[in-house]
Motif scaffolding. Sequence first.
Motif, mmCIF file in Angstrom:
data_model
loop_
_atom_site.group_PDB
_atom_site.id
_atom_site.type_symbol
_atom_site.label_atom_id
_atom_site.label_comp_id
_atom_site.label_asym_id
_atom_site.label_seq_id
_atom_site.Cartn_x
_atom_site.Cartn_y
_atom_site.Cartn_z
ATOM 1 N N VAL A 115 -8.902 5.407 -1.363
ATOM 2 C CA VAL A 115 -9.224 6.355 -0.291
ATOM 3 C C VAL A 115 -10.736 6.565 -0.199
ATOM 4 O O VAL A 115 -11.299 6.700 0.886
ATOM 5 N N ALA A 116 -11.399 6.558 -1.370
ATOM 6 C CA ALA A 116 -12.855 6.756 -1.401
ATOM 7 C C ALA A 116 -13.618 5.462 -1.091
ATOM 8 O O ALA A 116 -14.848 5.479 -1.006
ATOM 9 N N GLY A 117 -12.890 4.347 -0.925
ATOM 10 C CA GLY A 117 -13.531 3.068 -0.617
ATOM 11 C C GLY A 117 -14.185 2.401 -1.805
ATOM 12 O O GLY A 117 -15.018 1.502 -1.650
ATOM 13 N N LYS A 118 -13.813 2.805 -3.027
ATOM 14 C CA LYS A 118 -14.381 2.211 -4.247
ATOM 15 C C LYS A 118 -13.499 1.040 -4.696
ATOM 16 O O LYS A 118 -12.736 1.128 -5.656
ATOM 17 N N TRP A 119 -13.657 -0.083 -3.998
ATOM 18 C CA TRP A 119 -12.744 -1.208 -4.190
ATOM 19 C C TRP A 119 -12.936 -1.918 -5.526
ATOM 20 O O TRP A 119 -11.985 -2.451 -6.088
ATOM 21 N N LYS A 120 -14.151 -1.896 -6.043
ATOM 22 C CA LYS A 120 -14.368 -2.502 -7.363
ATOM 23 C C LYS A 120 -13.598 -1.741 -8.438
ATOM 24 O O LYS A 120 -13.044 -2.334 -9.364
ATOM 25 N N ASP A 121 -13.573 -0.416 -8.299
ATOM 26 C CA ASP A 121 -12.825 0.409 -9.253
ATOM 27 C C ASP A 121 -11.315 0.194 -9.107
ATOM 28 O O ASP A 121 -10.574 0.232 -10.082
ATOM 29 N N VAL A 122 -10.867 -0.023 -7.857
ATOM 30 C CA VAL A 122 -9.447 -0.316 -7.615
ATOM 31 C C VAL A 122 -9.051 -1.583 -8.355
ATOM 32 O O VAL A 122 -8.045 -1.634 -9.072
ATOM 33 N N VAL A 123 -9.871 -2.631 -8.178
ATOM 34 C CA VAL A 123 -9.610 -3.917 -8.837
ATOM 35 C C VAL A 123 -9.634 -3.752 -10.356
ATOM 36 O O VAL A 123 -8.797 -4.320 -11.076
ATOM 37 N N SER A 124 -10.565 -2.954 -10.850
ATOM 38 C CA SER A 124 -10.676 -2.719 -12.302
ATOM 39 C C SER A 124 -9.411 -2.076 -12.856
ATOM 40 O O SER A 124 -8.909 -2.466 -13.923
ATOM 41 N N VAL A 125 -8.873 -1.086 -12.140
ATOM 42 C CA VAL A 125 -7.648 -0.409 -12.580
ATOM 43 C C VAL A 125 -6.477 -1.393 -12.574
ATOM 44 O O VAL A 125 -5.686 -1.435 -13.527
ATOM 45 N N ARG A 126 -6.367 -2.191 -11.503
ATOM 46 C CA ARG A 126 -5.267 -3.154 -11.408
ATOM 47 C C ARG A 126 -5.349 -4.216 -12.520
ATOM 48 O O ARG A 126 -4.340 -4.596 -13.099
ATOM 49 N N ARG A 127 -6.576 -4.656 -12.816
ATOM 50 C CA ARG A 127 -6.751 -5.635 -13.902
ATOM 51 C C ARG A 127 -6.385 -5.024 -15.249
ATOM 52 O O ARG A 127 -5.793 -5.683 -16.108
ATOM 53 N N SER A 128 -6.739 -3.754 -15.418
ATOM 54 C CA SER A 128 -6.395 -3.046 -16.650
ATOM 55 C C SER A 128 -4.890 -2.981 -16.842
ATOM 56 O O SER A 128 -4.377 -3.145 -17.955
ATOM 57 N N MET A 129 -4.167 -2.785 -15.741
ATOM 58 C CA MET A 129 -2.701 -2.742 -15.803
ATOM 59 C C MET A 129 -2.135 -4.087 -16.221
ATOM 60 O O MET A 129 -1.206 -4.165 -17.039
ATOM 61 N N VAL A 130 -2.719 -5.160 -15.686
ATOM 62 C CA VAL A 130 -2.267 -6.512 -16.035
ATOM 63 C C VAL A 130 -2.559 -6.793 -17.509
ATOM 64 O O VAL A 130 -1.707 -7.329 -18.238
ATOM 65 N N HIS A 131 -3.762 -6.431 -17.934
ATOM 66 C CA HIS A 131 -4.180 -6.669 -19.320
ATOM 67 C C HIS A 131 -3.276 -5.919 -20.307
ATOM 68 O O HIS A 131 -2.913 -6.449 -21.363
#
Length: 548
Positions: free
Chosen positions: A390-406
Amino acid sequence: MHRASTYPLDSFSFAFVLKAAANCRSLRDGMQLHCQALTRGLHTHLFVGTTLISMHAECGRINFARKVFEEMFEPNVVAWNAMLTACFRCGDVKGATEVFDRMPLRDLTSWNIVLAGYMKVDELELAKKAFLRIPVKDDVSWSTMIVGFAQNSCFDEAFGFFRELQRKGIRPNEASLTAVLSACAQAGAIEFGKTVHGLAEKAGFLSKISVNNALLDTYSKSGNVGMARLVFERMPERKSIVSWTSMIAALAMHGYGKEAIQVFHKMEASGVGPDGITFISVLYACSHAGLINEGCEYFSKMRAMYGIEPTIEHYGCMVDLYGRAGKLQQAYDFICQLPISPNAIIWRTLLGACSIHGNVELAEQVKKIISKLDPDNSGDHVLLSNVYAVAGKWKDVVSVRRSMVHQKIKKTPGWSMIEVDKVMYSFVAGDKSNKITEEAYEKLREIMLKLRVGGGYFPEVGRVLHDIEEEDKEDSVFRHSEKLAVAFGLARLPEGRLIRIMKNLRVCRDCHTVMKLISKVYRLEIVVRDRSRFHSFKDGSCSCNDYW
């Protein structure tokens, strides 16, 4: 009696006092009584031995129970049943099966113990096999199967056993009726619930408070608050606290906060005192209707007027009350001042509010706290990801998703259910595995085209990953399970028929918009029950007034 020595201690004396020790789960008293029975040679007596088995089982000592049983000279079927119950009570399913196979004689109670035991440990297939082997079944046998499958969320099987009960011409009892109505409530199977309502009335069970409470619960959780209110009003004059609380909760779930409070006042006037659960429903009603001042008033009233100490659930309701209203700092301060340690659910409630209102800074702070309390919950990662999106922080979005995968954390899949011709159909987001979902997708494509052309619909893709193509983003929100369920309803149900959908997650903004547009363009009413409340869509608007 023992000290007086006037009356001899016999088998009946020991049987009754051992039963008392079993009910209290007092191993110390039970062992002393066991020793006294031994000194008198009564431990092998049929009555005493049977009660000793039950006492040791209640205290979790299956080995002692088994030793007592093995020392009995000629255990009868009651003693065998006690040993069978003991195994199940202590979680020894294998031991219970062995005892059952060894039994020289089985009565109907033996079979019913096995059914209930298997159901208790979620061994549904074993219970089903045992049920089929019972020579003559009674109403307890049928009720156990209906209750067991309903409690394990196997609604179709629960309904199937109830239908079979009817085909056999067996009169349903109070337990089977309340169990199947509970299944209807959980599954949102209102049409099947109406059938059961008719049977209950015909069989004369509407004088029973438990059946009325189950009917109220069924209608309210299936989205028909009008029928729930009618059942409530027609109940016997002396309503139980469960009846009043259920009606308050029903109105709360549908967003009728002020009406819920009115029922609460009527409850007080009737002389029925509220308990902690009643206040959870009242605070829930205030939270979902945005009644902040009223919620704070009832929270104070709970302790001051009724002497009810708040529990973690009441504190959670207050955090939700502040959070939904956007008073995030107030919610955070409230948590910090709690007299008890807040659990992960309390903090998660605040994180959800941060997600709704887009407070990145507080969301990050709360997520760090939750990570220490419950690090493996997928929902927390998704909520934080949504805040960043929502805040447009797409790098942080990707970081969270990668963390979930890891961390190998998988997101809970969204599913929705709809009842068509008394059959429940389930849809999972993105699933195209059968003809039913293919039919739903085909109808959904037609609906979405009509909404774009005639309804001015444009997909809300703000929370979908920034680095995928716009068309893929639209496809991502297009595949949500509630959209598939409503499309299937439009394809199968008569034109203009009310559509009811049950969903396991919170409805997203795009689906909320789509439901409003469908209700307007197709001129029908859609009722959606999501994880926390009901949404009734009609003429392009929702009963929640976009506050959910």
